[in-house]
Design a protein around this motif. Sequence first.
Motif, PDB file in Angstrom:
ATOM      1  N   MET A  86       0.840  -1.203   0.000  1.00 48.06           N
ATOM      2  CA  MET A  86       0.000   0.000   0.000  1.00 48.06           C
ATOM      3  C   MET A  86       0.875   1.252   0.000  1.00 48.06           C
ATOM      4  N   GLY A  87       1.910   1.236   0.861  1.00 47.35           N
ATOM      5  CA  GLY A  87       2.832   2.363   0.898  1.00 47.35           C
ATOM      6  C   GLY A  87       3.585   2.517  -0.404  1.00 47.35           C
ATOM      7  N   ALA A  88       3.915   1.385  -1.039  1.00 48.61           N
ATOM      8  CA  ALA A  88       4.627   1.421  -2.314  1.00 48.61           C
ATOM      9  C   ALA A  88       3.775   2.073  -3.399  1.00 48.61           C
ATOM     10  N   CYS A  89       2.509   1.692  -3.480  1.00 43.79           N
ATOM     11  CA  CYS A  89       1.606   2.304  -4.461  1.00 43.79           C
ATOM     12  C   CYS A  89       1.457   3.799  -4.194  1.00 43.79           C
ATOM     13  N   ALA A  90       1.297   4.153  -2.924  1.00 42.96           N
ATOM     14  CA  ALA A  90       1.134   5.566  -2.561  1.00 42.96           C
ATOM     15  C   ALA A  90       2.364   6.380  -2.942  1.00 42.96           C
ATOM     16  N   LEU A  91       3.547   5.818  -2.736  1.00 41.29           N
ATOM     17  CA  LEU A  91       4.775   6.538  -3.069  1.00 41.29           C
ATOM     18  C   LEU A  91       4.903   6.730  -4.573  1.00 41.29           C
ATOM     19  N   ALA A  92       4.528   5.712  -5.345  1.00 44.45           N
ATOM     20  CA  ALA A  92       4.548   5.845  -6.804  1.00 44.45           C
ATOM     21  C   ALA A  92       3.593   6.941  -7.267  1.00 44.45           C
ATOM     22  N   ILE A  93       2.432   7.033  -6.621  1.00 44.43           N
ATOM     23  CA  ILE A  93       1.453   8.082  -6.936  1.00 44.43           C
ATOM     24  C   ILE A  93       2.026   9.459  -6.602  1.00 44.43           C
ATOM     25  N   GLN A  94       2.650   9.558  -5.435  1.00 46.04           N
ATOM     26  CA  GLN A  94       3.240  10.833  -5.023  1.00 46.04           C
ATOM     27  C   GLN A  94       4.315  11.286  -6.013  1.00 46.04           C
ATOM     28  N   TYR A  95       5.159  10.366  -6.435  1.00 44.03           N
ATOM     29  CA  TYR A  95       6.203  10.709  -7.407  1.00 44.03           C
ATOM     30  C   TYR A  95       5.590  11.130  -8.748  1.00 44.03           C
ATOM     31  N   PHE A  96       4.545  10.445  -9.168  1.00 38.19           N
ATOM     32  CA  PHE A  96       3.918  10.756 -10.452  1.00 38.19           C
ATOM     33  C   PHE A  96       3.323  12.158 -10.455  1.00 38.19           C
ATOM     34  N   PHE A  97       2.639  12.515  -9.381  1.00 42.47           N
ATOM     35  CA  PHE A  97       2.007  13.834  -9.303  1.00 42.47           C
ATOM     36  C   PHE A  97       2.985  14.938  -8.873  1.00 42.47           C
ATOM     37  N   CYS A  98       4.194  14.533  -8.432  1.00 46.21           N
ATOM     38  CA  CYS A  98       5.203  15.512  -7.966  1.00 46.21           C
ATOM     39  C   CYS A  98       4.649  16.380  -6.838  1.00 46.21           C
ATOM     40  N   ILE A  99       4.056  15.717  -5.838  1.00 50.98           N
ATOM     41  CA  ILE A  99       3.478  16.436  -4.710  1.00 50.98           C
ATOM     42  C   ILE A  99       4.196  16.047  -3.420  1.00 50.98           C
ATOM     43  N   SER A 100       4.201  16.965  -2.457  1.00 50.02           N
ATOM     44  CA  SER A 100       4.898  16.703  -1.203  1.00 50.02           C
ATOM     45  C   SER A 100       3.973  16.091  -0.150  1.00 50.02           C
ATOM     46  N   ASP A 101       2.684  16.386  -0.229  1.00 52.54           N
ATOM     47  CA  ASP A 101       1.708  15.862   0.737  1.00 52.54           C
ATOM     48  C   ASP A 101       0.661  15.039   0.015  1.00 52.54           C
ATOM     49  N   LEU A 102       0.430  13.831   0.527  1.00 50.71           N
ATOM     50  CA  LEU A 102      -0.560  12.941  -0.087  1.00 50.71           C
ATOM     51  C   LEU A 102      -1.478  12.422   1.003  1.00 50.71           C
ATOM     52  N   CYS A 103      -2.782  12.539   0.757  1.00 55.90           N
ATOM     53  CA  CYS A 103      -3.785  12.117   1.722  1.00 55.90           C
ATOM     54  C   CYS A 103      -4.817  11.246   0.996  1.00 55.90           C
ATOM     55  N   LEU A 104      -4.758   9.930   1.233  1.00 62.06           N
ATOM     56  CA  LEU A 104      -5.663   9.003   0.575  1.00 62.06           C
ATOM     57  C   LEU A 104      -6.551   8.340   1.626  1.00 62.06           C
ATOM     58  N   THR A 105      -7.560   7.604   1.168  1.00 62.60           N
ATOM     59  CA  THR A 105      -8.454   6.910   2.083  1.00 62.60           C
ATOM     60  C   THR A 105      -8.523   5.435   1.714  1.00 62.60           C
ATOM     61  N   VAL A 106      -8.843   4.610   2.699  1.00 61.17           N
ATOM     62  CA  VAL A 106      -8.993   3.185   2.478  1.00 61.17           C
ATOM     63  C   VAL A 106     -10.481   2.885   2.367  1.00 61.17           C
ATOM     64  N   GLU A 107     -10.846   2.160   1.338  1.00 58.45           N
ATOM     65  CA  GLU A 107     -12.267   1.809   1.176  1.00 58.45           C
ATOM     66  C   GLU A 107     -12.600   0.551   1.959  1.00 58.45           C
TER      67      GLU A 107
END
Length: 386
Positions: free
Chosen positions: A365-386
């Motif tokens: 889960m952390g790996a996917c989130a980090l890939a998303i953060q790198y793709f969007f070039c953002i410093s803060d990422l806030c996601l939710t679990v369904e």
Amino acid sequence: MVTGDASYIKKINRSIIISKIIEHGMISRADLAKITGLNKATISVQVSEMLKEELIFETQLEHKNLGRRPFMLSINENAGYALGIDLDQETISFNLSNLLGKEVSSKCISINTSDYEEIEALLLEHIMSFQDQCAHSSYGLVGVVIGIHGIVNKDEKIFFVPHHQWRNVDLKKGLEEKTGIPIYIENNANLCSFAEKVFKHHQSDNLLSVTLYSGIGLGIIVNGETLKGHHGYAGEIGHMIIMPDGIRCKCGNAGCWEQYASEASFMKQLCKTAQSEVLTYEEIANLIDKADSQIMNDLDKYINYLAIGVNNIINLYNPETLIINSELLQLFPETEEKIKTKLHSSVGHFSRLLISDFGNKACIMGACALAIQYFFCISDLCLTVE
């Protein structure tokens, strides 16, 4: 004062806007301007570009009030996909998520080798298979993050993996050259702490995650940032010596904490007690339901060893949130309270101690989130679990 050319400022503004759209799920241009402090013209230009790029989309809300219905902006979550990989001692787990971190598909394969070239070939095969699976989307597979149960330096080169006895290998370079996809290598414990921060403990800027599986790792977030140390090797807490001249460890020392408090070491003891070569989580749960006295005695001994290391960690870092990640401990009732009763130090302070809800999925889960953060070039990422 932060200064820069127009393109740099534009990039920063874009990052802020994307972060807020992700955080709020749906948000209007007017609210984006209020929250970010950016003027409406800047918001309009940035949104127009991202709509053309198909990174976001807009929908018009229906309401009964008079006046113009607002257009709400959302991330186009299926514009691309992220792949998280957990490379452990005996298994490789894969998790494909969309751009909001929602699982699309997952897979786990067993490995019975430590040969580097064989495992690299397996990774390549599956990454390319997932790449084909994502080919229909606008951006395809946007990035791959691989969690390593070992030491990764700041250049993302693997310094040492005790279980496989790998030393100084560049997995990132080899896979990027063969796939053409951005590949990132990270320590698995760092990814677990990142998952806890991104998906659940959004407001906790001082968070520690202790992972108890084949070994023990520590993911450290201080002031909202992952703490990696000078070379990137911080967090190898499993090799803290708690028993001088104790059990030999593959790291070269004796008496390391993970020889006594990892899930693997606990499972060995449970198998010995139950006189079984292998125990599944389900079988252990059945023994717990029967209130097997020997199993519960093993747990008490295990928690004593676990508490020694946890107490040291608390004294070192004074965390706001301390999370213990273990699927095995989830099976035992009142584990959190039992651990807390062993923490007697008058100088050790923490706000919350919790058993993770994510279990062995935290790393991917952390790996996917980090890939998303790198793709969007953002410093803060806030996601939710369904």
